[in-house]
Motif scaffolding. Sequence first.
Motif: not given
Length: 404
Positions: A49-57, A88-103
């Motif tokens: 699973q480490a092949q799926f990274t924040w940078e590449t995504m 998602i970016v709101i003001d200075q906050e960043t959020y990552l929305l993760v689909p159900e049952e995903s890592f």
Amino acid sequence: MKRWKIFLPLLLLALLCACGQKAPAPDNDPEGPPMQEEPSGRPEDWENQAQFTWETMWDENASGWSMLELDYAQCFSVEFSEFGYARIVIDQETYLLVPEESFVPHGTPEDVTVLRQPLDNIYLQATAAMDCFRKLDAISAVTMSGTQAEGWYIPEARQAMEDGRMVYAGKYSAPDYELIVDKGCDLALESTMIYHNPEVKEQLERFGIPVLVERSSYESHPLGRMEWIKLYGVLLNKRTEAEAYFNQQLEHLEPVLKQETTGKTVAFFSVTSNGSVTVRKSGDYIAKAIELAGGVYVFDSLEAEQENALSTMNIQMETFYDAARDADVLIYNSAIEASLQTIDELIAKSAPLADFKAVRSGDVWCTGKSMFQESQSVGGMILDIHTILTGEDAGNMNYLYRLE
């Protein structure tokens, strides 16, 4: 205080340590695994699973990368990646929305707030957001409210609380942490009032509850405020419904937005208990809504007079008298002070109002109490103001009514 109340937070922290408040730090080699050919299928099925990274995504050249198209909103943005993830970016906050049952992807920064779908057990403090849930037929996703039943002017929200489908979980400054944690809250949706009590936000996050601060009220364009429904469409897996609703509202407004100004002047205000007047600054979305409806906002230079984040300001009656005495239309804001039914009630608040042109002509209107909880009412309000300015039949108005 009972002993169990002392140890409850520590126990809950231990139980919730795996829940997603912030992204966990990677526990493998910081240099990452050796590059391999990208596997097929959903990432949760990959052996490595480490092949799926924040940078590449979030590489703009990556497969599946796209942006949520926004026409007016400026206070948030959404990027989509492969397999249903959203940043998602709101003001200075960043959020990552993760689909159900995903890592959570490898290398996700620790300061990114992770939101795990489905978001169907929400503690809602931001009352303006409720209208978006209603329009998306998703009020059932809100199970806890920061507003008592009698404080809701949205009938569906009040009914949900009376039926017990939504429970009161404390106001923004004093939430019922025990109840919120016990119900398995997966998102605390707060207004910017939470910044007055930052310790509350921090405590919710310690319990593993992600906090999203809603900022639609900071949109200077009224249609930008309405466009926040697209964000809730993303969060609730109702993106198609949200975009269809927003586009439908634009279609209803298009004939009005294309018309030239009527040249008629409008004052939007309320009178406080001490006799001063609360008005909207010229950069506020209400002032812009008046302009879009074909009117001219009488306080077109207030933005520079008071530099702060507030959309309103208080002025003395003498100042209001000079600026609005000859306004063609007066609109009284009942959201701040009590609703009015007659012009005599308005004059009783301040005798000089009897000299106003709009009072003498009977062109005085009042907002309904629900208008500011109904964030999606902006389009309807523009149509109502346009009806007033053009002298059309006022029988079908939804958010404004004439004082008798």
